[in-house]
Design an enzyme around this catalytic site. Sequence first.
Site, PDB file in Angstrom:
ATOM      1  N   TYR A  33      -6.646   7.642  -5.460  1.00  0.00           N
ATOM      2  CA  TYR A  33      -5.730   6.644  -6.034  1.00  0.00           C
ATOM      3  C   TYR A  33      -4.627   6.311  -5.034  1.00  0.00           C
ATOM      4  O   TYR A  33      -4.303   5.132  -4.815  1.00  0.00           O
ATOM      5  CB  TYR A  33      -5.143   7.201  -7.332  1.00  0.00           C
ATOM      6  CG  TYR A  33      -4.182   6.285  -8.046  1.00  0.00           C
ATOM      7  CD1 TYR A  33      -4.599   5.057  -8.563  1.00  0.00           C
ATOM      8  CD2 TYR A  33      -2.850   6.667  -8.245  1.00  0.00           C
ATOM      9  CE1 TYR A  33      -3.716   4.227  -9.236  1.00  0.00           C
ATOM     10  CE2 TYR A  33      -1.964   5.843  -8.919  1.00  0.00           C
ATOM     11  CZ  TYR A  33      -2.398   4.630  -9.409  1.00  0.00           C
ATOM     12  OH  TYR A  33      -1.514   3.808 -10.074  1.00  0.00           O
ATOM     13  N   GLU A  55       0.604   2.898 -18.094  1.00  0.00           N
ATOM     14  CA  GLU A  55       1.881   3.554 -17.833  1.00  0.00           C
ATOM     15  C   GLU A  55       2.538   3.955 -19.156  1.00  0.00           C
ATOM     16  O   GLU A  55       3.173   5.010 -19.254  1.00  0.00           O
ATOM     17  CB  GLU A  55       2.812   2.650 -17.029  1.00  0.00           C
ATOM     18  CG  GLU A  55       2.354   2.336 -15.615  1.00  0.00           C
ATOM     19  CD  GLU A  55       2.336   3.535 -14.682  1.00  0.00           C
ATOM     20  OE1 GLU A  55       2.861   4.608 -15.086  1.00  0.00           O
ATOM     21  OE2 GLU A  55       1.800   3.413 -13.569  1.00  0.00           O
ATOM     22  N   TRP A  63       0.094  11.731 -14.990  1.00  0.00           N
ATOM     23  CA  TRP A  63      -0.682  10.563 -14.612  1.00  0.00           C
ATOM     24  C   TRP A  63      -2.135  10.948 -14.354  1.00  0.00           C
ATOM     25  O   TRP A  63      -3.049  10.150 -14.564  1.00  0.00           O
ATOM     26  CB  TRP A  63      -0.078   9.877 -13.396  1.00  0.00           C
ATOM     27  CG  TRP A  63      -0.868   8.691 -12.949  1.00  0.00           C
ATOM     28  CD1 TRP A  63      -1.549   8.536 -11.776  1.00  0.00           C
ATOM     29  CD2 TRP A  63      -1.112   7.485 -13.692  1.00  0.00           C
ATOM     30  NE1 TRP A  63      -2.183   7.319 -11.738  1.00  0.00           N
ATOM     31  CE2 TRP A  63      -1.928   6.650 -12.896  1.00  0.00           C
ATOM     32  CE3 TRP A  63      -0.706   7.037 -14.952  1.00  0.00           C
ATOM     33  CZ2 TRP A  63      -2.354   5.398 -13.324  1.00  0.00           C
ATOM     34  CZ3 TRP A  63      -1.136   5.776 -15.372  1.00  0.00           C
ATOM     35  CH2 TRP A  63      -1.947   4.975 -14.564  1.00  0.00           C
TER      36      TRP A  63
END
Length: 225
Positions: A33, A55, A63
Amino acid sequence: MTQPAEVPSGLRRRIDGTLACWWGEGHDDYEAYHDTEWGLPVTDDARLYEKMCLEGFQSGLSWLTILRKRENFRAAFCGFDIEAVAGFGDADVERLMGDAGIVRHRGKIEATINNARAALETIEAHGSLSAFFWSFEPVPDDRPAVIDHAALASMATTPESSALSKALRKLGWRFVGPTTCYALMQASGIVNDHIEGCHRRPVIETARAAQARETHRGRSGSPSV
């Protein structure tokens, strides 16, 4: 024998000598990522809607949890097609509450549906989500002179992310606090928060410059030189 140079705070040196942001190390998912996506300019409305929703789902979680469930989220929410999700109803909420592949938080699920409807109103009012979100891009003079670990630690929220949050709430969006909005700005390239020395920082700067030229060309109606 020459000793390797000390690695600045917030960076990690990989086996091949490459320097990268500290958070992109330790998990293959994070590294991929970090190296291929985070910070690249995003101007597609569906992708911006997706990033804002994810988010929001991340709030209170890591995350990494969201990243590993991202394909499940995409399947559950029709690839984050804004019009499709805006049409979801109570039966869809119950379906999603039974989907073990995503985060089963009723408030966040309902907010995702609500935000699709709010996104359509935002697009109608401002032309596109891209135009609206990118209008909150900070000017260079309002950014730290050096993006290092200390600078990032001081920017969980910024005046621009607070302004974006306030504007979104006024348009009916939910789960879009200033911290969530700043995470969106980081992820979608509205700011470049790769630490100085990270191998990705210059890549993102080049991509942001190209996006700025494209935006200018689109507004002027003629190619930039």
